[in-house]
Every structure is written in structure tokens, then in C-alpha cells.
Design a protein around this motif. Sequence first.
Motif, mmCIF file in Angstrom:
data_model
loop_
_atom_site.group_PDB
_atom_site.id
_atom_site.type_symbol
_atom_site.label_atom_id
_atom_site.label_comp_id
_atom_site.label_asym_id
_atom_site.label_seq_id
_atom_site.Cartn_x
_atom_site.Cartn_y
_atom_site.Cartn_z
ATOM 1 N N TYR A 19 4.439 8.139 2.261
ATOM 2 C CA TYR A 19 4.323 9.010 1.088
ATOM 3 C C TYR A 19 4.126 10.461 1.522
ATOM 4 N N ARG A 71 0.229 11.848 -3.373
ATOM 5 C CA ARG A 71 -0.051 11.148 -4.632
ATOM 6 C C ARG A 71 1.013 11.422 -5.668
ATOM 7 N N SER A 115 3.900 8.950 -5.259
ATOM 8 C CA SER A 115 3.732 7.639 -5.876
ATOM 9 C C SER A 115 3.928 7.732 -7.380
ATOM 10 N N ASN A 170 2.871 3.333 2.857
ATOM 11 C CA ASN A 170 1.757 4.232 3.141
ATOM 12 C C ASN A 170 1.595 4.495 4.635
ATOM 13 N N SER A 196 1.936 -0.550 -0.358
ATOM 14 C CA SER A 196 0.846 -0.095 -1.218
ATOM 15 C C SER A 196 0.755 -0.839 -2.530
#
Length: 122
Positions: free
Chosen positions: A35, A49, A52, A71, A77
Motif C-alpha cells: 500500500y 490508508r 485501501s 501490506n 490485509s
Amino acid sequence: MTSKGPEKKSPDQQTWYRKVWKVVCEIPAGHVLTYGEVARLSGMPRAARRVSQAMRRAPRKLDLPWHRVINAQGKISFPEDSSDWRSQKERLEAEGLVFLHGKIDLDRYGYRGAVDRLLWGE
DNA sequence: GGGCTGACCTACT
DNA sequence: CAGTAGGCCAGCC
């Protein structure tokens, strides 16, 4: 005037999604990105974040290779008992990736690993 | 406008 | 190796 532009949707807000999708779209089969790496390649360091979030909101229409994003620990994840987890693992294995102790070897399939191989050779 | 959430990350113990 | 703490910031009540 502050003008209430009826069809002005301040593109910037939706643009960053597109950037993320674009990057994910470019991940070659058989490889993965974390990510954080996707965030960096999208021009948004430390926005892991957000990546995602972009995944969750990605239209199925785009046929995005979402499964190639994992991840930083080399793990999927999702909770292991979820169908999403199984689905992602299947897709990755179908592309030739191997799980070792429930994890993916980022040195072998990840971005950093690919760069190292180019510089150092196998 | 304030607070909580989250397919995360890094650094430290 | 596992666990904790702080950081990050767009969405959604």
C-alpha cells in the motif's frame, strides 16, 4: 461571488482515486506492491490508508488487479477466515506467487526486490 | 463542526 | 519474532 457552481465537483477530490487506480492497474502479473509503495508511486507519500480506501471504492467495471496490493508485512490485509482473503490468495497463486508461512516474499515479488535484482542481479 | 473509522506504515521495545 | 504507540487523512455519521 462564491457562486454555487451546479456541476462543479472539484475534480481534485476524485482525482487521487484515479491516480491510485492507475498505478494499481500497471502492476504486472506475478508481482505485488505494498500500500505504501502504491501511495508513493501515486505521488502521495505516507497515504497508504488512502490506497485501501481507493480499493474499496474502486468500481468493478475497472477490473482492477486489486489482489496485487498487499501490506508491508507481505501479508493479505483481510482476516484469514474471510472469503476476500481466500479470493486474493487464489488469484495470487494463480499468477505464480508462492506463500511461505502465510506470507509473500517481498524480496522476490515486490517492488524493492525487483529493483535490487536489476542492480545486483539474481 | 467534532469525533470515530480504517484492505496502512514506521519505529521502537 | 510479537506487541505497542504515534502518525496519517479522506469519508461518514
